[in-house]
Enzyme design. Structure first.
Site, short mmCIF file in Angstrom:
data_model
loop_
_atom_site.label_atom_id
_atom_site.label_comp_id
_atom_site.label_asym_id
_atom_site.label_seq_id
_atom_site.Cartn_x
_atom_site.Cartn_y
_atom_site.Cartn_z
N HIS A 105 0.73 -9.05 10.45
CA HIS A 105 0.49 -8.40 9.17
C HIS A 105 -0.73 -9.01 8.52
O HIS A 105 -0.89 -10.24 8.51
CB HIS A 105 1.72 -8.57 8.27
CG HIS A 105 1.48 -8.23 6.84
ND1 HIS A 105 0.87 -7.06 6.44
CD2 HIS A 105 1.74 -8.93 5.70
CE1 HIS A 105 0.77 -7.04 5.13
NE2 HIS A 105 1.29 -8.16 4.65
N CYS A 142 5.98 -4.75 4.14
CA CYS A 142 4.88 -5.06 5.06
C CYS A 142 5.30 -5.17 6.52
O CYS A 142 4.44 -5.16 7.41
CB CYS A 142 4.18 -6.35 4.62
SG CYS A 142 3.51 -6.27 2.94
N ASN A 153 -4.90 -5.98 2.16
CA ASN A 153 -3.49 -5.97 2.56
C ASN A 153 -2.93 -4.58 2.29
O ASN A 153 -2.73 -4.19 1.14
CB ASN A 153 -2.73 -7.03 1.76
CG ASN A 153 -1.26 -7.11 2.12
OD1 ASN A 153 -0.68 -6.16 2.63
ND2 ASN A 153 -0.64 -8.24 1.82
#
Length: 330
Positions: free
Chosen positions: A256, A131, A286
């Site tokens: 993020h 990520c 996500n």
């Protein structure tokens, strides 16, 4: 040095043109057409839609169709970034693909993205920092441009996380999603991508992992939350210090897009009331390495940031890895 080494040094010096800095010249994004609402995700995971909205902050996410691969989504995002920068594919000499969801380790995805865009003979490699992959890749692109190892670097974050999570797992199924976004990095006389603050905590790598037996991602959400919402606060401050800016002078914060609670805690730690904070997770889920550039692209597209605005980018995730840097909006 002897005559041969003198000549070699002269050729090398003539072929290099070190620049003072780099900048993001254009942004692009690709979001799959299949919008998966909470009712559908909740049914698969055996929870209710309100639980997802309250616990994670996601209302909907995108899932890729069979034809929408990590590579094809990256190509589409790259096309928009090049168009927005007024750049042609022939001018790109490096492609960095930030991803952790390629179906196979070989062949790499970046070379295929370069071919799909028509970047003739561009170098290309994949970078897997999960990520935080885009933020890592942006830092590498900045270094490549400043050292004259490359003149135009296309950085793309692209993920098909729906391949790597079980829809029945309440800890991952409703959270992870698919998409891609890109940034073109080129030289500039004065820096517009500032020094990165990055690192890793490999001692806790097992908090987010792929189960070798099932092939699915597993995550200890409670411990990851504690790490991301608390332990990473100094990294955010360090990135600001390295850019010579106070948090209150930032125009936007793009972390993020893990979940709204983590985003809220990190934003509050900056102590900058009124700061525009990206919350693309609400509608995108996500998307791992694609989440930071997708959220940045959304702010840019919606005119929430203007050209030259200082923006703090912050990626963090599996590894455990993290990277933050201040950039000026294109």
């Amino acid at each position: 040095m002897n005559e041969v080494s003198d000549r070699m040094a002269a050729v090398a010096a003539a072929g290099s043109s070190v620049t003072a800095g780099s900048r993001i010249a254009g942004l692009g994004a690709y979001r799959p057409a299949d919008v998966v609402g909470n009712a559908r995700a909740a049914d698969a995971a055996g929870v209710n839609p309100e639980w997802i909205a309250q616990r994670i902050g996601i209302q909907e996410r995108r899932h890729a169709a069979e034809s929408e691969t990590v590579v094809t989504m990256a190509v589409e995002a790259g096309k928009e970034a090049l168009a927005n920068a007024g750049f042609t594919a022939d001018g790109v000499d490096m492609v960095i693909l930030a991803t952790c969801s390629m179906p196979s380790p070989m062949p790499n995805g970046a070379a295929q993205v370069a071919a799909g865009l028509g970047c003739r003979a561009a170098a290309g490699f994949d970078l897997n920092a999960a990520c935080s992959g885009f933020s890592h890749s942006l830092a590498v692109a900045d270094c490549l441009v400043k050292s004259a190892a490359a003149r135009a670097v296309l950085v793309v974050g692209s993920e098909r996380m729906s391949d790597w999570v079980s829809a029945r797992d309440r800890n991952t199924g409703p959270i992870f999603a698919d998409g891609a976004a890109a940034a073109l990095v080129v030289p500039t006389p004065t820096p517009e991508i500032f020094p990165v603050a990055w690192g890793s905590d490999g001692g806790r790598a097992d908090l987010i992992r792929i189960n070798a037996a099932t092939g699915y991602l597993e995550m200890d959400g409670r411990k990851v939350f504690g790490w991301a919402a608390g332990a990473l606060t100094p990294v955010i401050r360090t990135a600001c210090d390295r850019a010579g800016i106070e948090p209150g002078e930032l125009k936007a914060f793009v972390p993020h897009q893990a979940n709204l609670r983590i985003i809220g805690a990190q934003s509050a730690s900056l102590g900058a009331p009124g700061l525009v904070t990206a919350t693309d997770v609400t509608h995108a889920g996500n998307t791992c390495a694609a989440s930071v550039p997708l959220a940045l692209h959304a702010l840019y597209r919606n005119k929430q940031i203007r050209t030259g605005d200082p923006v703090l980018l912050f990626g963090f995730g599996a590894g455990l890895t993290y990277a933050a840097q201040v950039v000026l909006s294109p």
